[in-house]
Design an enzyme around this catalytic site. Structure first.
Site, PDB file in Angstrom:
ATOM      1  N   CYS A   7      -2.925  -3.808   6.987  1.00 31.60           N
ATOM      2  CA  CYS A   7      -2.426  -4.288   8.334  1.00 31.60           C
ATOM      3  C   CYS A   7      -2.668  -3.002   9.254  1.00 31.60           C
ATOM      4  CB  CYS A   7      -0.915  -4.564   8.358  1.00 31.60           C
ATOM      5  SG  CYS A   7       0.305  -3.123   7.984  1.00 31.60           S
TER       6      CYS A   7
ATOM      7  N   GLY B 212      13.585 -37.772  -1.267  1.00 32.77           N
ATOM      8  CA  GLY B 212      13.113 -38.967  -1.986  1.00 32.77           C
ATOM      9  C   GLY B 212      11.995 -39.537  -1.482  1.00 32.77           C
TER      10      GLY B 212
ATOM     11  N   GLU C 164       0.652  -1.092  -0.009  1.00 28.00           N
ATOM     12  CA  GLU C 164       0.148  -0.168   0.008  1.00 28.00           C
ATOM     13  C   GLU C 164       0.945   1.212   0.094  1.00 28.00           C
ATOM     14  OE1 GLU C 164      -2.268  -2.954   2.869  1.00 28.00           O
ATOM     15  OE2 GLU C 164      -0.375  -2.623   1.881  1.00 28.00           O
TER      16      GLU C 164
END
Length: 364
Positions: free
Chosen positions: A79, A294, A56
């Site tokens: 926020c 793996g 912002e």
């Protein structure tokens, strides 16, 4: 109700937010577009790095005086707290923004509440516009906010019969150059790349991002309970930071100067506890993990309910023997099968890239 112009601007904000994937941890990725009072684009910005200006603020700076009386389109609720930067809700109010449309509510207790602050100041606020698209880009940070652990993407390359290597252990290269280049994109978007000791000893992978300029290199993590890694391993060069996760009693005297995390073993005593590993990484600011391990390590993550997305590169080839993609994952009957929802299929050279997510939320 959002207008077509606002929807287009939000779509642009979502695209802007994606530019910072892999660079903002522990913060979210956020994009913002400012429309002036006439509905024309006045400025745009995105949160580029942790500690830097929020989206912002960057967009308001670009818009200047044209922001007054205008509309801000933001991918995450502005926020409402002061951290390394000031509250974005207050910045929008002081800039004279008349309307704020945001995509996703902030689920955290620290920064949420921005919408309420804006409304209390007389700003028109609307939420939910393109929420699904914005949340998908910000999946890593939202996963941490909701579950308290990093988001995990398990990536593997295999033949159509599900083999990741031949019977003699050779595996280079199952996938195409196009697929391997795409893996580097995934690495660039992640905060950490994780492999097990089996992959390390078999392939000696480097794990750093190559072929993409200006990236923040992810943390290279080797899960090596008995510290079998040698000082000659390629992951111990200076191309990217490296962490070796070992059992609490492992001898690491041969690894002076190497980052070590000592963790508890799993219930079988053979590997490391996956939730403990993720908690360790979270404490280091990691919000997204690319799991390249793996079949054994992948099985442990699946059993722990800690796989949020699967990205499979399927080569049009058959081996008939050799290690399978997934080892024991704690699934012993078809009733326990982990079913996935395919969200994307793409052709990369001769290969297929299949992206899928568990049909039930992962709650670990």
């Amino acid at each position: 109700m959002a207008t077509a112009t606002e929807t287009d601007a939000m779509r642009r904000a979502v695209a802007l937010s994606a530019r910072a994937l892999g660079a903002t941890a522990p913060n979210p990725v956020v994009g913002c577009v400012i429309l002036d009072a006439s509905g024309a684009v006045a400025g745009e910005g995105w949160h580029q790095r942790a500690g830097g200006p929020h989206a912002e603020v960057n967009a308001l700076f670009a818009a200047g005086q044209r922001a007054r009386g205008g509309t801000a389109l933001v991918t995450l609720e502005p926020c409402n707290h002061t951290g390394r930067t000031g509250p974005c809700a207050r910045a929008l109010i002081e800039a004279g923004i008349a309307r704020v449309v945001y995509a996703v509510d902030d689920p955290g207790p620290v920064a949420s509440g921005g919408a309420g602050t804006l409304r209390a100041a007389g700003v028109d606020v609307e939420s939910g516009l393109l929420a699904q698209e914005a949340a998908a880009v910000n999946a890593a940070w939202l996963t941490f906010a909701r579950l308290g652990r990093p988001y995990v993407r398990w990536k593997y390359a295999a033949t159509l019969d599900g083999r990741i290597a031949a019977a003699d252990g050779s595996s280079r290269w199952i996938s195409s150059p196009e697929s391997r280049a795409d893996v580097h994109r995934l690495r660039a978007e992640a905060d950490a790349v994780v492999v097990g000791s089996g992959t390390l000893l078999a392939d000696d992978p480097h794990l750093a991002v190559r072929g993409i300029d200006g990236v923040t290199q992810p943390l290279r993590v080797v899960v090596d309970s008995r510290a079998r890694i040698t000082g000659a391993a390629r992951v111990l060069d200076d191309a990217a930071p490296t962490l070796i996760a070992v059992a609490e009693d492992a001898d690491t005297s041969h690894l002076p100067g190497v980052g070590i995390a000592r963790l508890p073993c799993d219930k079988n005593g053979t590997g490391l506890d996956v939730p403990a590993l993720l908690a360790e990484l979270a404490g280091r600011g990691v919000r997204s993990v690319l799991l390249e391990g793996g079949p054994t390590l992948a099985g442990a993550f699946v059993e722990a309910g800690a796989v949020d997305t699967v990205t499979a590169y399927l080569a049009p080839a058959l081996l008939g023997a050799g290690p399978a993609v997934l080892a024991d994952a704690g699934i012993t009957t078809i009733a326990q099968v982990l079913r996935l929802d395919v969200t994307d299929v793409a052709r990369l050279g001769p290969d297929l890239r299949v992206t899928a997510v568990p049909t039930a939320p992962q709650e670990s």
